[in-house]
Design a protein around this motif. Structure first.
Motif, PDB file in Angstrom:
ATOM      1  N   LYS A   2      21.651   1.860   8.374  1.00  9.72           N
ATOM      2  CA  LYS A   2      20.314   2.191   8.865  1.00  9.72           C
ATOM      3  C   LYS A   2      19.271   1.901   7.797  1.00  9.72           C
ATOM      4  O   LYS A   2      19.391   2.309   6.664  1.00  9.72           O
ATOM      5  CB  LYS A   2      20.283   3.673   9.257  1.00  9.72           C
ATOM      6  N   ARG A   3      18.265   1.170   8.181  1.00  8.89           N
ATOM      7  CA  ARG A   3      17.212   0.833   7.243  1.00  8.89           C
ATOM      8  C   ARG A   3      16.006   1.718   7.497  1.00  8.89           C
ATOM      9  O   ARG A   3      15.777   2.184   8.609  1.00  8.89           O
ATOM     10  CB  ARG A   3      16.796  -0.626   7.431  1.00  8.89           C
ATOM     11  N   ILE A   4      15.245   1.901   6.484  1.00 10.71           N
ATOM     12  CA  ILE A   4      14.037   2.698   6.637  1.00 10.71           C
ATOM     13  C   ILE A   4      12.835   1.845   6.333  1.00 10.71           C
ATOM     14  O   ILE A   4      12.710   1.295   5.259  1.00 10.71           O
ATOM     15  CB  ILE A   4      14.069   3.919   5.714  1.00 10.71           C
ATOM     16  N   ALA A   5      11.999   1.696   7.301  1.00 11.12           N
ATOM     17  CA  ALA A   5      10.804   0.891   7.105  1.00 11.12           C
ATOM     18  C   ALA A   5       9.587   1.750   7.419  1.00 11.12           C
ATOM     19  O   ALA A   5       9.680   2.782   8.046  1.00 11.12           O
ATOM     20  CB  ALA A   5      10.852  -0.327   8.013  1.00 11.12           C
ATOM     21  N   PHE A   6       8.466   1.259   6.983  1.00 10.09           N
ATOM     22  CA  PHE A   6       7.298   2.116   7.064  1.00 10.09           C
ATOM     23  C   PHE A   6       6.151   1.461   7.802  1.00 10.09           C
ATOM     24  O   PHE A   6       5.586   0.478   7.360  1.00 10.09           O
ATOM     25  CB  PHE A   6       6.823   2.466   5.658  1.00 10.09           C
ATOM     26  N   LEU A   7       5.799   2.079   8.893  1.00 13.86           N
ATOM     27  CA  LEU A   7       4.630   1.611   9.602  1.00 13.86           C
ATOM     28  C   LEU A   7       3.389   1.902   8.780  1.00 13.86           C
ATOM     29  O   LEU A   7       2.539   1.044   8.571  1.00 13.86           O
ATOM     30  CB  LEU A   7       4.512   2.356  10.936  1.00 13.86           C
ATOM     31  N   LEU A   8       3.313   3.123   8.337  1.00 17.11           N
ATOM     32  CA  LEU A   8       2.109   3.509   7.603  1.00 17.11           C
ATOM     33  C   LEU A   8       2.009   2.733   6.306  1.00 17.11           C
ATOM     34  O   LEU A   8       0.929   2.367   5.870  1.00 17.11           O
ATOM     35  CB  LEU A   8       2.139   5.003   7.337  1.00 17.11           C
ATOM     36  N   VAL A   9       3.127   2.496   5.721  1.00 17.88           N
ATOM     37  CA  VAL A   9       3.160   1.696   4.502  1.00 17.88           C
ATOM     38  C   VAL A   9       2.515   0.352   4.766  1.00 17.88           C
ATOM     39  O   VAL A   9       1.644  -0.113   4.045  1.00 17.88           O
ATOM     40  CB  VAL A   9       4.626   1.454   4.066  1.00 17.88           C
ATOM     41  N   VAL A  10       2.981  -0.248   5.838  1.00 16.96           N
ATOM     42  CA  VAL A  10       2.543  -1.593   6.140  1.00 16.96           C
ATOM     43  C   VAL A  10       1.055  -1.633   6.439  1.00 16.96           C
ATOM     44  O   VAL A  10       0.296  -2.383   5.832  1.00 16.96           O
ATOM     45  CB  VAL A  10       3.321  -2.134   7.354  1.00 16.96           C
ATOM     46  N   VAL A  11       0.672  -0.798   7.348  1.00 20.80           N
ATOM     47  CA  VAL A  11      -0.720  -0.813   7.749  1.00 20.80           C
ATOM     48  C   VAL A  11      -1.625  -0.451   6.593  1.00 20.80           C
ATOM     49  O   VAL A  11      -2.591  -1.137   6.292  1.00 20.80           O
ATOM     50  CB  VAL A  11      -0.947   0.201   8.886  1.00 20.80           C
ATOM     51  N   ALA A  53       9.192   6.017  -0.034  1.00 18.25           N
ATOM     52  CA  ALA A  53       9.204   4.566  -0.270  1.00 18.25           C
ATOM     53  C   ALA A  53       8.473   4.227  -1.561  1.00 18.25           C
ATOM     54  O   ALA A  53       7.775   5.064  -2.145  1.00 18.25           O
ATOM     55  CB  ALA A  53       8.556   3.825   0.896  1.00 18.25           C
ATOM     56  N   HIS A  54       8.673   2.987  -1.975  1.00 18.31           N
ATOM     57  CA  HIS A  54       7.942   2.455  -3.122  1.00 18.31           C
ATOM     58  C   HIS A  54       7.361   1.101  -2.730  1.00 18.31           C
ATOM     59  O   HIS A  54       8.070   0.248  -2.204  1.00 18.31           O
ATOM     60  CB  HIS A  54       8.886   2.283  -4.315  1.00 18.31           C
ATOM     61  N   GLU A  55       6.068   0.938  -2.961  1.00 15.00           N
ATOM     62  CA  GLU A  55       5.412  -0.355  -2.762  1.00 15.00           C
ATOM     63  C   GLU A  55       5.048  -0.943  -4.116  1.00 15.00           C
ATOM     64  O   GLU A  55       4.403  -0.287  -4.933  1.00 15.00           O
ATOM     65  CB  GLU A  55       4.141  -0.200  -1.916  1.00 15.00           C
ATOM     66  N   LEU A  59      -0.460  -2.311  -4.534  1.00 14.92           N
ATOM     67  CA  LEU A  59      -0.360  -0.894  -4.191  1.00 14.92           C
ATOM     68  C   LEU A  59       0.265  -0.089  -5.322  1.00 14.92           C
ATOM     69  O   LEU A  59      -0.255   0.928  -5.740  1.00 14.92           O
ATOM     70  CB  LEU A  59       0.444  -0.715  -2.910  1.00 14.92           C
ATOM     71  N   ASN A  60       1.412  -0.574  -5.815  1.00 14.40           N
ATOM     72  CA  ASN A  60       2.074   0.049  -6.961  1.00 14.40           C
ATOM     73  C   ASN A  60       2.136   1.573  -6.840  1.00 14.40           C
ATOM     74  O   ASN A  60       1.602   2.302  -7.675  1.00 14.40           O
ATOM     75  CB  ASN A  60       1.349  -0.350  -8.247  1.00 14.40           C
ATOM     76  N   ASP A  61       2.792   2.021  -5.785  1.00 13.61           N
ATOM     77  CA  ASP A  61       2.826   3.465  -5.561  1.00 13.61           C
ATOM     78  C   ASP A  61       4.205   3.974  -5.183  1.00 13.61           C
ATOM     79  O   ASP A  61       5.119   3.214  -4.886  1.00 13.61           O
ATOM     80  CB  ASP A  61       1.796   3.860  -4.484  1.00 13.61           C
ATOM     81  N   LEU A  62       4.340   5.273  -5.245  1.00 13.85           N
ATOM     82  CA  LEU A  62       5.425   5.986  -4.589  1.00 13.85           C
ATOM     83  C   LEU A  62       4.790   6.746  -3.444  1.00 13.85           C
ATOM     84  O   LEU A  62       3.667   7.252  -3.580  1.00 13.85           O
ATOM     85  CB  LEU A  62       6.108   6.966  -5.551  1.00 13.85           C
TER      86      LEU A  62
ATOM     87  N   SER B 108       6.880  -9.884  -0.676  1.00 16.49           N
ATOM     88  CA  SER B 108       8.023  -9.025  -0.948  1.00 16.49           C
ATOM     89  C   SER B 108       7.600  -7.902  -1.881  1.00 16.49           C
ATOM     90  O   SER B 108       7.384  -8.125  -3.071  1.00 16.49           O
ATOM     91  CB  SER B 108       9.140  -9.857  -1.583  1.00 16.49           C
ATOM     92  N   GLN B 109       7.446  -6.732  -1.364  1.00 13.52           N
ATOM     93  CA  GLN B 109       6.942  -5.633  -2.187  1.00 13.52           C
ATOM     94  C   GLN B 109       7.420  -4.256  -1.756  1.00 13.52           C
ATOM     95  O   GLN B 109       7.189  -3.269  -2.446  1.00 13.52           O
ATOM     96  CB  GLN B 109       5.410  -5.610  -2.123  1.00 13.52           C
ATOM     97  N   SER B 110       8.122  -4.193  -0.629  1.00 10.21           N
ATOM     98  CA  SER B 110       8.373  -2.898  -0.011  1.00 10.21           C
ATOM     99  C   SER B 110       9.821  -2.449  -0.171  1.00 10.21           C
ATOM    100  O   SER B 110      10.754  -3.157   0.201  1.00 10.21           O
ATOM    101  CB  SER B 110       8.026  -2.994   1.479  1.00 10.21           C
ATOM    102  N   PHE B 111       9.993  -1.256  -0.697  1.00 12.99           N
ATOM    103  CA  PHE B 111      11.320  -0.683  -0.888  1.00 12.99           C
ATOM    104  C   PHE B 111      11.378   0.679  -0.219  1.00 12.99           C
ATOM    105  O   PHE B 111      10.493   1.512  -0.419  1.00 12.99           O
ATOM    106  CB  PHE B 111      11.648  -0.568  -2.377  1.00 12.99           C
ATOM    107  N   VAL B 112      12.419   0.848   0.569  1.00  7.90           N
ATOM    108  CA  VAL B 112      12.490   2.047   1.399  1.00  7.90           C
ATOM    109  C   VAL B 112      13.829   2.747   1.202  1.00  7.90           C
ATOM    110  O   VAL B 112      14.759   2.216   0.593  1.00  7.90           O
ATOM    111  CB  VAL B 112      12.294   1.687   2.880  1.00  7.90           C
ATOM    112  N   ALA B 113      13.918   3.933   1.742  1.00 10.61           N
ATOM    113  CA  ALA B 113      15.129   4.738   1.611  1.00 10.61           C
ATOM    114  C   ALA B 113      16.169   4.291   2.624  1.00 10.61           C
ATOM    115  O   ALA B 113      15.906   4.274   3.827  1.00 10.61           O
ATOM    116  CB  ALA B 113      14.793   6.214   1.818  1.00 10.61           C
TER     117      ALA B 113
END
Lengths: 174, 174
Positions: A2-11, A53-55, A59-62, B108-113
């Motif tokens: 299972k992968r975890i992706a981020f809608l909010l991250v992306v937007v 997540a980490h971008e 963005l360079n964030d957690l 390529s920048q996104s890392f997720v759980a």
């Protein structure tokens, strides 16, 4: 797996903003007041954790994605589409090397959350109110104040690739 | 600038385990049953978020630190030492590149759980029970089962550098 992706991250990351379903009475570039009364929803920092997540890059964030009770319940039950009343929050902090942790580890490997980043973002589900944007309203607050609608309108288009998951990228972290 | 460091990160990462204050009746390498009755404390996944982090190297994870109500209250009030009854949890997931997010970002920048990592770790404060380890008892659960005391004993020494913050590295993420 299972992968975890981020809608909010992306937007949030593409434009530093979140899309917003403009009400009929909305005026471009004026702060929207229809969502949460113009302020972040009370108690959001107490909401339960959906995932992290980490971008990299600019963005360079957690970041952490939190959900209100309606949202968390839907996540845990794999319920799609998300029911009306779901709210998903995206908090972000600067991505910082931790000297203190690295000393304890004996190697440079530890990155921790620094000060909060600007741009506190929310998605709220109201299938009747936000018909034009998949049933989701979007909001962002910078220093506690809502950003304008022109900015928020850039968000939904980014969420559209996640249509099969009701426009939400983030998966629940078990 | 406020830094966020992780006690649990450090301890858990050095040996993949958490230190544990052995009770007088403890036998080395037997699973400790004195903490949480031999199972993770009920409801820990619902606890509020303290902070998030990323560990590189062998750990290669994204992690969240959660606190029970006693712990969160102490964090928010900058209350040290932490009061008895505080419990701090460390959850970790594999660190995975998100193709889906990267597509939306256009880079390529996104890392997720990803899937949960083994080793669900807790610190519990009981200043009378765990005198030898700064008032903290430590526990780790792998596949729901507690690890042995010999393993847990490796934890407290790593926490000692954070003595000024009651042996807890993690700062609260605002």
């Amino acid at each position: 797996m299972k992968r975890i992706a981020f809608l909010l991250v992306v937007v949030g990351s593409l434009a530093g903003v979140v899309a917003f379903s403009a009400p009929a009475s909305g005026h471009a570039d004026e702060p929207p007041t229809s969502i949460f009364g113009g302020a972040p929803p009370p108690g959001y920092r107490d909401w339960k954790l959906i995932s992290v997540a980490h971008e990299e890059g600019n963005l360079n964030d957690l970041r952490a994605i939190l959900g209100n009770d309606v949202g968390i319940k839907a996540y845990r039950e794999d319920k799609l589409p998300f029911p009306d009343g779901t709210i998903i929050a995206r908090l972000a902090w600067s991505y910082e090397s931790s000297e203190e942790n690295n000393k304890a580890f004996g190697r440079s490997q530890s990155f921790v959350a620094g000060p909060a980043k600007n741009g506190l973002q929310f998605m709220v589900k109201d299938s009747k109110k936000y018909v034009a944007t998949g049933g989701w309203g979007f909001a962002e607050f910078i220093n506690g104040k809502p950003v304008g609608e022109a900015v928020l309108k850039t968000c939904f288009p980014c969420h559209e690739p996640a249509k099969a998951r009701d426009f939400v990228f983030t998966h629940y972290a078990p």
